[in-house]
Scaffold this motif. Sequence first.
Motif, PDB file in Angstrom:
ATOM      1  N   ALA A 150       8.955  80.390  23.645  1.00  0.00           N
ATOM      2  CA  ALA A 150       7.546  80.554  24.019  1.00  0.00           C
ATOM      3  C   ALA A 150       7.137  79.531  25.073  1.00  0.00           C
ATOM      4  O   ALA A 150       6.418  79.855  26.032  1.00  0.00           O
ATOM      5  N   LEU A 151       7.602  78.282  24.924  1.00  0.00           N
ATOM      6  CA  LEU A 151       7.283  77.257  25.910  1.00  0.00           C
ATOM      7  C   LEU A 151       7.902  77.577  27.274  1.00  0.00           C
ATOM      8  O   LEU A 151       7.262  77.395  28.319  1.00  0.00           O
ATOM      9  N   LEU A 152       9.152  78.037  27.269  1.00  0.00           N
ATOM     10  CA  LEU A 152       9.807  78.377  28.530  1.00  0.00           C
ATOM     11  C   LEU A 152       9.105  79.536  29.229  1.00  0.00           C
ATOM     12  O   LEU A 152       8.895  79.512  30.454  1.00  0.00           O
ATOM     13  N   ILE A 153       8.742  80.562  28.457  1.00  0.00           N
ATOM     14  CA  ILE A 153       8.056  81.717  29.056  1.00  0.00           C
ATOM     15  C   ILE A 153       6.688  81.314  29.606  1.00  0.00           C
ATOM     16  O   ILE A 153       6.304  81.692  30.720  1.00  0.00           O
ATOM     17  N   THR A 154       5.953  80.517  28.832  1.00  0.00           N
ATOM     18  CA  THR A 154       4.636  80.061  29.291  1.00  0.00           C
ATOM     19  C   THR A 154       4.764  79.215  30.552  1.00  0.00           C
ATOM     20  O   THR A 154       4.001  79.379  31.512  1.00  0.00           O
ATOM     21  N   GLY A 155       5.746  78.295  30.544  1.00  0.00           N
ATOM     22  CA  GLY A 155       5.957  77.468  31.725  1.00  0.00           C
ATOM     23  C   GLY A 155       6.331  78.294  32.952  1.00  0.00           C
ATOM     24  O   GLY A 155       5.861  78.016  34.059  1.00  0.00           O
ATOM     25  N   ALA A 156       7.158  79.309  32.746  1.00  0.00           N
ATOM     26  CA  ALA A 156       7.556  80.163  33.866  1.00  0.00           C
ATOM     27  C   ALA A 156       6.356  80.928  34.427  1.00  0.00           C
ATOM     28  O   ALA A 156       6.193  81.041  35.651  1.00  0.00           O
ATOM     29  N   LEU A 157       5.505  81.437  33.538  1.00  0.00           N
ATOM     30  CA  LEU A 157       4.323  82.174  33.995  1.00  0.00           C
ATOM     31  C   LEU A 157       3.371  81.275  34.779  1.00  0.00           C
ATOM     32  O   LEU A 157       2.721  81.713  35.732  1.00  0.00           O
ATOM     33  N   ILE A 158       3.286  80.005  34.374  1.00  0.00           N
ATOM     34  CA  ILE A 158       2.411  79.073  35.085  1.00  0.00           C
ATOM     35  C   ILE A 158       2.995  78.712  36.445  1.00  0.00           C
ATOM     36  O   ILE A 158       2.268  78.569  37.437  1.00  0.00           O
ATOM     37  N   LEU A 159       4.325  78.593  36.522  1.00  0.00           N
ATOM     38  CA  LEU A 159       4.961  78.148  37.758  1.00  0.00           C
ATOM     39  C   LEU A 159       5.114  79.253  38.792  1.00  0.00           C
ATOM     40  O   LEU A 159       5.241  78.964  39.986  1.00  0.00           O
ATOM     41  N   ILE A 160       5.132  80.503  38.359  1.00  0.00           N
ATOM     42  CA  ILE A 160       5.378  81.612  39.293  1.00  0.00           C
ATOM     43  C   ILE A 160       4.419  81.591  40.489  1.00  0.00           C
ATOM     44  O   ILE A 160       4.854  81.711  41.646  1.00  0.00           O
ATOM     45  N   PRO A 161       3.078  81.450  40.289  1.00  0.00           N
ATOM     46  CA  PRO A 161       2.190  81.429  41.474  1.00  0.00           C
ATOM     47  C   PRO A 161       2.495  80.285  42.433  1.00  0.00           C
ATOM     48  O   PRO A 161       2.396  80.452  43.659  1.00  0.00           O
ATOM     49  N   PHE A 162       2.868  79.107  41.897  1.00  0.00           N
ATOM     50  CA  PHE A 162       3.172  77.973  42.767  1.00  0.00           C
ATOM     51  C   PHE A 162       4.471  78.205  43.541  1.00  0.00           C
ATOM     52  O   PHE A 162       4.562  77.868  44.732  1.00  0.00           O
ATOM     53  N   VAL A 163       5.463  78.782  42.861  1.00  0.00           N
ATOM     54  CA  VAL A 163       6.717  79.089  43.548  1.00  0.00           C
ATOM     55  C   VAL A 163       6.474  80.111  44.650  1.00  0.00           C
ATOM     56  O   VAL A 163       7.001  79.993  45.773  1.00  0.00           O
ATOM     57  N   TRP A 164       5.662  81.107  44.352  1.00  0.00           N
ATOM     58  CA  TRP A 164       5.335  82.125  45.343  1.00  0.00           C
ATOM     59  C   TRP A 164       4.591  81.503  46.532  1.00  0.00           C
ATOM     60  O   TRP A 164       4.844  81.830  47.695  1.00  0.00           O
ATOM     61  N   MET A 165       3.671  80.603  46.246  1.00  0.00           N
ATOM     62  CA  MET A 165       2.909  79.940  47.307  1.00  0.00           C
ATOM     63  C   MET A 165       3.830  79.167  48.243  1.00  0.00           C
ATOM     64  O   MET A 165       3.726  79.265  49.473  1.00  0.00           O
ATOM     65  N   VAL A 166       4.745  78.386  47.669  1.00  0.00           N
ATOM     66  CA  VAL A 166       5.678  77.615  48.495  1.00  0.00           C
ATOM     67  C   VAL A 166       6.582  78.550  49.287  1.00  0.00           C
ATOM     68  O   VAL A 166       6.888  78.302  50.467  1.00  0.00           O
ATOM     69  N   SER A 167       7.018  79.645  48.658  1.00  0.00           N
ATOM     70  CA  SER A 167       7.883  80.594  49.352  1.00  0.00           C
ATOM     71  C   SER A 167       7.167  81.211  50.552  1.00  0.00           C
ATOM     72  O   SER A 167       7.734  81.313  51.644  1.00  0.00           O
ATOM     73  N   LEU A 168       5.909  81.602  50.365  1.00  0.00           N
ATOM     74  CA  LEU A 168       5.158  82.203  51.470  1.00  0.00           C
ATOM     75  C   LEU A 168       4.900  81.192  52.580  1.00  0.00           C
ATOM     76  O   LEU A 168       4.771  81.568  53.750  1.00  0.00           O
TER      77      LEU A 168
END
Length: 278
Positions: free
Chosen positions: A17-35
Amino acid sequence: MSTQRLVSPSAIMRQAALLITGALILIPFVWMVSLSIKPPGEIFRASFSFWPQQFYGIENYTKALTEAPLPQYMFNGVFVCAIIVLLQVLVCAPAAYALAKLDFPGKNLLFGMVLIALILPHEVLALPLFILGYQIGILNTYAALIFPYIVSPFGIFLFRQFFKTIPDDVIHAARLDGLSELAIVWKIMVPMALPAIIAFGIFSVVSHWNSLFWPLIAVRDQSLMPPPLGIMAFKNEEAGNDYGPLMAASSLVVAPLIIAFLCAQKWFVEGLTGGAVK
């Protein structure tokens, strides 16, 4: 003879649950850096890949730093946040000490008002604060961004909870040594509550660094805009539909918060858990 430690299913579920929650939180930031490192032609592709086929980071970050006064926005954010934190500690520490260690009529009533203020969103006070700022002539100045946040109910509550964990014998000994109540606050209580102050400082800086609603109505001069409001102006005036520089500017704005938290995370956790001991 070696023994293997068995991991319970509940522990596995918690970690998952912690890993999934952390991944969901990080996805927008990873996408932002990628763009922020992609050319315009790759931003709206149907298939997503973090690393672009053509690296466009230098161009995007150069535009973010040169086509809009992003360094000025970030300076404004640092200046405003630093002054707010300093004034909040100066105001909240004595108030929290009085609620934690002194006995006086109306103490419980005042603490109840602090708790009520905790649940009130700051946007509720925007209109009266705007009228007050207009009447005293501080709108469109740094003071307009600082004045409404000098008193922090959360800061008073957090410091009070931490101060209550400090033994009363320490206070009595300081009084016997001839220290005044204010001297006790600044020479004894505040140094002992440094983890709580650091934790509160992180909360305060993140909140006011990311604040958009109040600066949107309090300042209009571009030289006074904090980072979120400056990014809005950058999008409207410079970036347009070119999301690469916009994401680069957003990444630069977020980076100081991440660095500050990583450097202070030990004191952050200690400050939040210290008030729960008693």
